[in-house]
Design a protein around this motif. Structure first.
Motif, short mmCIF file in Angstrom:
data_model
loop_
_atom_site.label_atom_id
_atom_site.label_comp_id
_atom_site.label_asym_id
_atom_site.label_seq_id
_atom_site.Cartn_x
_atom_site.Cartn_y
_atom_site.Cartn_z
N SER A 596 -3.88 15.69 -0.50
CA SER A 596 -2.54 16.04 -0.02
C SER A 596 -1.56 15.94 -1.17
O SER A 596 -1.91 15.53 -2.28
CB SER A 596 -2.14 15.10 1.12
N ASP A 597 -0.35 16.30 -0.91
CA ASP A 597 0.65 16.42 -1.96
C ASP A 597 1.37 15.09 -2.15
O ASP A 597 2.31 14.77 -1.43
CB ASP A 597 1.65 17.52 -1.57
N LEU A 598 0.89 14.27 -3.09
CA LEU A 598 1.51 12.98 -3.36
C LEU A 598 1.89 12.92 -4.83
O LEU A 598 1.19 13.45 -5.69
CB LEU A 598 0.54 11.84 -3.08
N ASP A 599 3.03 12.23 -5.14
CA ASP A 599 3.40 12.04 -6.53
C ASP A 599 2.56 10.94 -7.15
O ASP A 599 2.14 11.02 -8.28
CB ASP A 599 4.88 11.66 -6.63
N ARG A 600 2.37 9.88 -6.35
CA ARG A 600 1.49 8.81 -6.81
C ARG A 600 0.85 8.14 -5.61
O ARG A 600 1.35 8.22 -4.49
CB ARG A 600 2.26 7.78 -7.67
N ILE A 601 -0.28 7.51 -5.87
CA ILE A 601 -0.91 6.73 -4.80
C ILE A 601 -0.61 5.28 -5.07
O ILE A 601 -0.54 4.83 -6.22
CB ILE A 601 -2.45 6.96 -4.75
N TYR A 602 -0.39 4.50 -4.00
CA TYR A 602 -0.13 3.07 -4.14
C TYR A 602 -0.47 2.40 -2.82
O TYR A 602 -0.06 2.83 -1.75
CB TYR A 602 1.34 2.81 -4.48
N ASP A 603 -1.25 1.33 -2.91
CA ASP A 603 -1.53 0.56 -1.69
C ASP A 603 -1.97 -0.84 -2.10
O ASP A 603 -2.48 -1.04 -3.21
CB ASP A 603 -2.64 1.24 -0.86
N ILE A 604 -1.75 -1.80 -1.20
CA ILE A 604 -2.28 -3.14 -1.42
C ILE A 604 -3.36 -3.36 -0.37
O ILE A 604 -3.09 -3.29 0.83
CB ILE A 604 -1.18 -4.21 -1.30
N LEU A 605 -4.58 -3.60 -0.83
CA LEU A 605 -5.69 -3.83 0.09
C LEU A 605 -5.81 -5.33 0.33
O LEU A 605 -5.59 -6.13 -0.57
CB LEU A 605 -7.00 -3.32 -0.52
N ILE A 606 -6.19 -5.69 1.56
CA ILE A 606 -6.42 -7.11 1.84
C ILE A 606 -7.91 -7.34 1.99
O ILE A 606 -8.55 -6.81 2.89
CB ILE A 606 -5.70 -7.56 3.14
N LEU A 607 -8.45 -8.12 1.07
CA LEU A 607 -9.86 -8.50 1.16
C LEU A 607 -9.89 -9.87 1.81
O LEU A 607 -9.43 -10.86 1.26
CB LEU A 607 -10.49 -8.55 -0.24
N HIS A 608 -10.46 -9.91 3.01
CA HIS A 608 -10.43 -11.13 3.82
C HIS A 608 -11.79 -11.81 3.80
O HIS A 608 -12.81 -11.16 3.92
CB HIS A 608 -10.04 -10.75 5.26
N LEU A 609 -11.78 -13.12 3.61
CA LEU A 609 -13.02 -13.88 3.72
C LEU A 609 -13.02 -14.55 5.07
O LEU A 609 -12.07 -15.26 5.41
CB LEU A 609 -13.11 -14.95 2.64
N LYS A 610 -14.06 -14.35 5.81
CA LYS A 610 -14.14 -14.94 7.15
C LYS A 610 -14.07 -16.47 7.02
O LYS A 610 -14.87 -17.07 6.30
CB LYS A 610 -15.46 -14.53 7.80
N GLY A 611 -13.09 -17.04 7.68
CA GLY A 611 -12.93 -18.49 7.62
C GLY A 611 -12.36 -18.98 6.31
O GLY A 611 -12.43 -20.16 6.01
N GLY A 612 -11.76 -18.10 5.54
CA GLY A 612 -11.22 -18.53 4.25
C GLY A 612 -10.00 -17.72 3.87
O GLY A 612 -9.27 -17.23 4.71
N LYS A 613 -9.84 -17.57 2.57
CA LYS A 613 -8.61 -16.99 2.07
C LYS A 613 -8.63 -15.45 2.11
O LYS A 613 -9.67 -14.84 2.40
CB LYS A 613 -8.39 -17.44 0.63
N ASP A 614 -7.49 -14.87 1.81
CA ASP A 614 -7.36 -13.42 1.68
C ASP A 614 -6.95 -13.13 0.24
O ASP A 614 -6.22 -13.89 -0.36
CB ASP A 614 -6.26 -12.88 2.61
N MET A 615 -7.45 -12.02 -0.27
CA MET A 615 -7.03 -11.61 -1.61
C MET A 615 -6.42 -10.22 -1.54
O MET A 615 -6.83 -9.41 -0.73
CB MET A 615 -8.23 -11.60 -2.55
N PHE A 616 -5.45 -9.99 -2.41
CA PHE A 616 -4.79 -8.69 -2.42
C PHE A 616 -5.29 -7.89 -3.62
O PHE A 616 -5.36 -8.41 -4.73
CB PHE A 616 -3.27 -8.84 -2.53
N ILE A 617 -5.60 -6.66 -3.36
CA ILE A 617 -6.01 -5.77 -4.45
C ILE A 617 -5.05 -4.58 -4.46
O ILE A 617 -4.91 -3.89 -3.45
CB ILE A 617 -7.46 -5.29 -4.25
N THR A 618 -4.41 -4.41 -5.58
CA THR A 618 -3.44 -3.32 -5.68
C THR A 618 -4.14 -2.08 -6.25
O THR A 618 -4.83 -2.17 -7.26
CB THR A 618 -2.28 -3.72 -6.60
N VAL A 619 -3.95 -0.99 -5.58
CA VAL A 619 -4.57 0.27 -6.01
C VAL A 619 -3.44 1.25 -6.29
O VAL A 619 -2.57 1.45 -5.45
CB VAL A 619 -5.45 0.84 -4.88
N SER A 620 -3.45 1.84 -7.50
CA SER A 620 -2.38 2.79 -7.78
C SER A 620 -2.84 3.86 -8.76
O SER A 620 -3.88 3.72 -9.41
CB SER A 620 -1.15 2.06 -8.34
#
Lengths: 833, 217
Positions: A596-620
């Motif tokens: 599709s017609d985007l100038d840039r892609i950007y998102d923050i993914l949440i990687l979740h550990l069951k019963g533990g912490k979450d980590m953020f991964i930035t994709v751009s």
């Protein structure tokens, strides 16, 4: 448990956690299912935290030699829904059918009749009785349900049971709590010596068969004969009431009467408080402690077992009280076993029944599981093979050894038939039965029964030192004499301060452990930046998730609040969830594909550990414009390839006047097809190479003086792609329904095209239809007919909002387009204004 | 041994929020491990820690979510506020900007949690008195105006760290006792776990007492 099975039990035990104890197993079981008979099953009764379950294991060998020979087939929790039964097999003397029912599920097993089967069955029945007193929780079974294959899970019908407290969520949330609790319990037990010390308590145990008499004389000479007051009293009576009412209704005024005499008879130098008083017909047992010890008594429980008439009435049997004094578990059993000289086997059986059937409410401990057991009562064992006269003569000569050798209890005990692990002090007092009432004279009635030591006190367990064992001749109202024994018993006393310190210490350690045992992973990069992202040119980046913790880590990409998916539609994550063992890694591919017609892609993914912490991964990433995804309107306002203009110039161009009636790119593609493709067979059906399409995209977007690259089929596919991805479909979304409705009538269709479709889109539509009409003139060469082209282009010219939503062509859309392939279009073309 | 004392009765969910670098992760680490974590990397995501504490004789399990402070994650970390019973809002007493941003953190907290959520303001790094940029009085006034509990603490020395976590729990527990916090509400941030029967060792208060009173004395 049979000794021969000990090694097999160890193998079966290895299948379970150490806290899940294999109580009993049965080998060589065949599972019956209709006419099928599956051999090689092992039944195992497993206990965890006072709950029981029956496991059916498949064994690769008749006698498994390693854990890998075993797999769990089914597990049945033993609770109130559980029952078991046996059924004879018609043509077999040595086998029976063992039937297990759990709600709607019924399982049958063929087993050999023998010691193994009767032991196993009685253990199962015992566990069922224990369970029916409790509300067992079976969360611990959940992990085994998970290991069973799907078919079995369904057939055993366990997971659907709404009232069966097994839920995945439960274990997910509570897992650490459960582990924590049992772990702490275990650790506390290990460190018990650090916070306890041994203190000696005096325990007085008395037993008296009162022959149905009402109390009339003080019991002091029996209960208070020692100089110092005991710390604990256990006073048992038999035959306090021989009336029919007592027997049938288990109700007697004598209970209170005798108990009052007991309370009056206890040592005057101390105050006592009753821990429990229990009675079954004529058997009564009271346990009292010095008032100062009462705050240290806990977990009081009791039960009665009748072994009399019909094997259940209470004229014979036993009553028992269990308690915890400080940190030591005590059990007192008062019994009255079967009468008559020759019935010693019956007495052995009564003893076994009392052990097997005694169930302390809310405590899974059997009598034998207590740290200290005191067994008292009228055990009714007699002196055999000696006449009354012989006994009396031997007594007169004080030849106790000879007499005691003839004592049935000593004989049976020696043979291991009764009270196996129990100890009795040396008997130095005369037989306590049978006396003429109100005398010290042995039975002078016609029957002239031989005297016997029917009334006995034995013990079992660590740290019990006997001090005295005697009869009390002063009490003459019964045909028995009371007996008492005095013990110095080692009780483990908790030092509250030390306990608290160790408990806190353990809690802290466990907090630390719990945090350490949280799943831990590291990711090699949390910022993914893509190279210039181009239309339909996927790029893959890999991240490595490494499990750096101590437990398996289950990861999953989760969606953010108020989003519908865990990533945007231009990204794919493979795999998006998984499990990584400690020390292992997992490569996760993040594939970006721009459509599709985007100038840039950007998102923050949440990687979740069951019963533990979450980590953020930035994709751009920055995106490259493409003529394929911008609007046709923009393309008609620029006079050069799209990438020759800067982003600012493109924004500016939106306001330009229309320069073309159809986009240059469409004209270039169709012109090429018109010149070189009219006679090509399967023009629109052969899939082009991905690189060819990329080359054509770049040729269109960058512009070139070279001829259009790639095969003619690639040009045809590029046209289809172009029409599919252009920002707005050729026929606007809002007209699709009208078009489909009008599809049966060309004039209506024409009407929509002429009056409702915007100029630019109408131009493109008619331009394509005219080309297709031209194309159809060469159907003999290219093999296409109007219907095929209509269904191919219908779905593209009137594409859905959600691309790729349906794989099959829409008939209505095809019919609509068909009209424009077979009718004269000259009247539809609106001349340029 | 009876099963009593190691069960917890409640689970409280906490979040720790505040600007990047104010010491949120270090506070969590100090609380759960009693250690100062030097060279703590920036949190990219949400760290998770747990500890069991005791309030009024009740064992309470704290589930603590330590969020990333970077501005760019703000939108994502907002998802974690929901269902928090306690919010520890942290600033750095040596960096005024972190204090200036408090009102924005507070707005988020008020908007995204429920009214009974206990908000505790922590001025971290109070061991660095020489570099102080925000006075105690000023922050104290801010806390008072906004109805927040407040201490200055040091994740490095451990000063007041325990207190901040415990006082928050006490306040939450009080809300439960007063009935101000509805345990049944999905987003209360508190889970009640009924304790197992059984008393402390060496007491007669066990749940195993015979139900039937057949003791004549």
């Amino acid at each position: 448990m049979l000794a021969v099975h000990r090694d097999v039990v160890n193998i079966v035990q290895a299948k379970f956690l150490s806290a899940e104890v294999v109580k009993s197993i049965h080998l060589n079981v065949s599972s019956l299912d209709g006419n099928w008979c599956d051999e090689g099953r092992i039944l195992a009764l497993v206990e965890y935290n006072k709950t029981f379950a029956l496991f059916i294991l498949i064994s690769a060998k008749p006698k498994p030699v390693s854990i890998s020979d075993l797999s769990i087939e089914t597990v049945i929790p033993i609770d109130r829904n559980f029952s078991c039964d046996t059924e004879p097999i018609e043509d077999s003397q040595c086998h029976i059918i063992f039937i297990i029912t759990y709600k709607k599920t019924k399982l049958s097993f063929k087993i050999e009749i023998g010691v193994e089967s009767s032991n196993f069955a009685s253990e199962v029945i015992r566990s069922k009785e224990v369970s029916s007193h409790n509300s067992p929780v079976f969360v611990w079974l959940d992990k085994y349900l998970g290991t069973m294959n799907q078919q079995n899970r369904n057939s055993s019908d366990l997971t659907e049971q709404s009232d069966l407290p097994i839920t995945r969520q439960h274990i997910a949330q509570g897992q650490t709590a459960i582990n924590r609790e049992s772990m702490l319990k275990y650790q506390l037990k290990l460190r018990e010596p650090e916070y306890t010390q041994i203190q000696e308590f005096t325990v007085f145990v008395g037993t008296w068969n009162v022959n149905g008499q009402a109390p009339t004389v003080s019991l002091r000479s029996w209960l208070s004969t020692d100089d110092d007051p005991p710390d604990v009293y256990a006073v048992g009576f038999q035959e306090i009431d021989l009336s029919k009412e007592a027997f049938l209704f288990n109700d007697t005024p004598r209970e209170a009467e005798w108990n009052k005499y007991v309370l009056d008879g206890v040592h005057p130098k101390a105050k006592y408080r009753c821990v429990a008083l229990i009675r079954l017909v004529g058997m009564q047992l009271a346990v009292m402690v010095n008032t100062q010890h009462y705050p240290h008594v806990s977990n009081i429980s009791y039960d009665t077992v009748g072994t009399g008439l019909l094997g259940k009435m209470g004229n014979k049997g036993g009553v028992a009280i269990r308690l915890q004094l400080h940190n030591t578990s005590l059990c007192f059993v008062n019994c009255h076993l079967a009468a008559h000289v020759e019935e010693f086997e019956r007495r052995n059986q009564d003893y076994k029944d009392i052990n097997a059937r005694m169930n302390f409410r809310r405590s899974p401990l059997a009598i034998k599981d207590h740290e200290q057991v005191y067994w008292l009562g009228d055990l009714n064992y007699r002196i055999t093979d000696l006449t009354t006269t012989q006994v009396k003569t031997l007594l007169a000569r004080n030849e106790m050894t000879t007499l005691l050798r003839a004592d049935q209890l000593n004989q049976q005990k020696e043979r291991g038939n009764v009270l196996l692990d129990y100890t009795e002090a040396d008997i130095t007092f005369p037989p306590t039965y049978k006396y003429d009432l109100n005398s010290d004279t042995f039975d002078t009635s016609e029957k002239a029964r031989p005297p016997a030591w029917t009334d006995r006190i034995l013990w079992r367990g660590k740290g019990i030192h006997h001090v005295a064992y005697r009869s009390h001749m002063d009490l003459k109202i019964s045909d028995h004499k009371p007996v008492s024994a005095l013990f110095k018993s080692e009780i483990s006393v908790v030092d509250q301060n030390r306990y608290r310190k160790i408990h806190e210490d353990l809690l802290k350690k466990m907090d630390k452990h719990e945090n350490e045992y949280l799943p831990q992973v590291t990711i090699d990069q949390t910022e993914i930046i893509y190279d210039l992202v181009k239309f339909r040119e996927p790029q893959t980046k890999e991240i490595i998730i490494a499990n750096t913790g101590m437990v398996p880590a289950e990861f999953e990409f989760i969606k953010k609040l108020e989003e519908t998916s865990y990533c945007k539609d231009w990204l794919r994550i493979i795999p998006y969830c998984g499990s990584i063992n400690p020390g292992e890694k997992c490569d996760v591919k993040l594939i970006v594909n721009l459509e599709s017609d985007l100038d840039r892609i950007y998102d923050i993914l949440i990687l979740h550990l069951k019963g533990g912490k979450d980590m953020f991964i930035t994709v751009s990433g920055e995106c490259q414009k493409s003529s394929f995804t911008v609007s046709m309107s923009l393309l008609c306002r620029i006079n050069m390839p799209i990438l020759r203009l800067s982003k600012e110039e493109l924004i500016q161009a939106e306001k330009n006047n229309l320069l073309y009636s159809v986009p240059r790119e469409i004209w270039l593609l169709i012109d090429h097809l018109y010149r070189h493709g009219l006679k090509t067979r399967e023009l629109f059906e052969s899939s082009a190479l991905h690189e060819e399409l990329i080359k054509i995209r770049d040729w269109l977007d960058h512009g070139s003086l070279d001829p259009i690259p790639g095969s003619i089929q690639a040009t045809a596919e590029s046209l289809l792609l172009f029409l599919s991805y252009t920002k707005d479909p050729v026929i606007p979304f809002n007209l699709h329904e009208a078009c489909i409705a009008a599809a049966t009538n060309f004039q209506n269709c024409r009407q929509i095209i002429v009056t409702r479709v915007p100029d630019l889109h109408r131009n493109v539509f008619l331009y394509i239809c005219l080309f297709l009409q031209e194309f159809l003139k060469y159907s003999n060469d290219n093999g296409y007919d109007a219907k095929t082209l209509a269904s191919l282009f219908g779905d593209i010219l009137l594409r859905d909002v959600d691309r790729n939503s349906k794989p099959q062509a829409s008939r209505g859309k095809a019919n609509f387009v068909y009209n424009f392939l077979v009718n004269d279009l000259s009247s539809s073309i609106v001349p340029p204004k | 041994m009876s099963a009593g004392p190691y069960n917890y009765s409640y689970i409280f969910k906490y979040i720790i929020i505040g600007d990047m670098g104010v010491g949120k992760s270090c506070l969590l680490h100090q609380f759960t491990e009693k250690k100062f974590m030097a060279d703590c990397p920036h949190t990219i995501g949400v760290e998770f820690g747990t500890r069991i504490i005791e309030v009024s004789g009740q064992k309470i399990k704290l589930q603590i979510w330590d969020t990333a402070g970077q501005e760019r994650f703000r939108a994502v970390t907002r998802s974690y506020y929901r269902g928090a019973a306690g919010a520890l809002m942290v600033y750095d007493i040596t960096r005024r900007s972190t204090y200036n941003h408090l009102s924005s953190w507070l707005t988020d907290t008020r908007n995204l949690t429920n009214p009974s959520t206990v908000i505790f303001l922590i001025g971290n790094k109070c061991d660095l008195e020489g570099q102080r940029d925000v006075t105690y009085e000023e922050a104290s006034k801010f806390a008072e105006e906004n109805g927040l509990m407040f201490v200055e603490a040091s994740a490095k020395t451990g000063d007041n760290v325990e207190e901040a976590f415990l006082e928050t729990a006490k306040k939450i527990y009080q809300s439960i006792q007063d009935g101000r916090l509805d345990l049944n509400a999905a987003e209360s941030g508190v889970q009640h776990k009924p304790s197992q029967p059984g008393g402390r060792p060496g007491t007669a208060a066990g749940g195993d007492q015979p139900g039937r009173d057949n003791c004549a004395c």
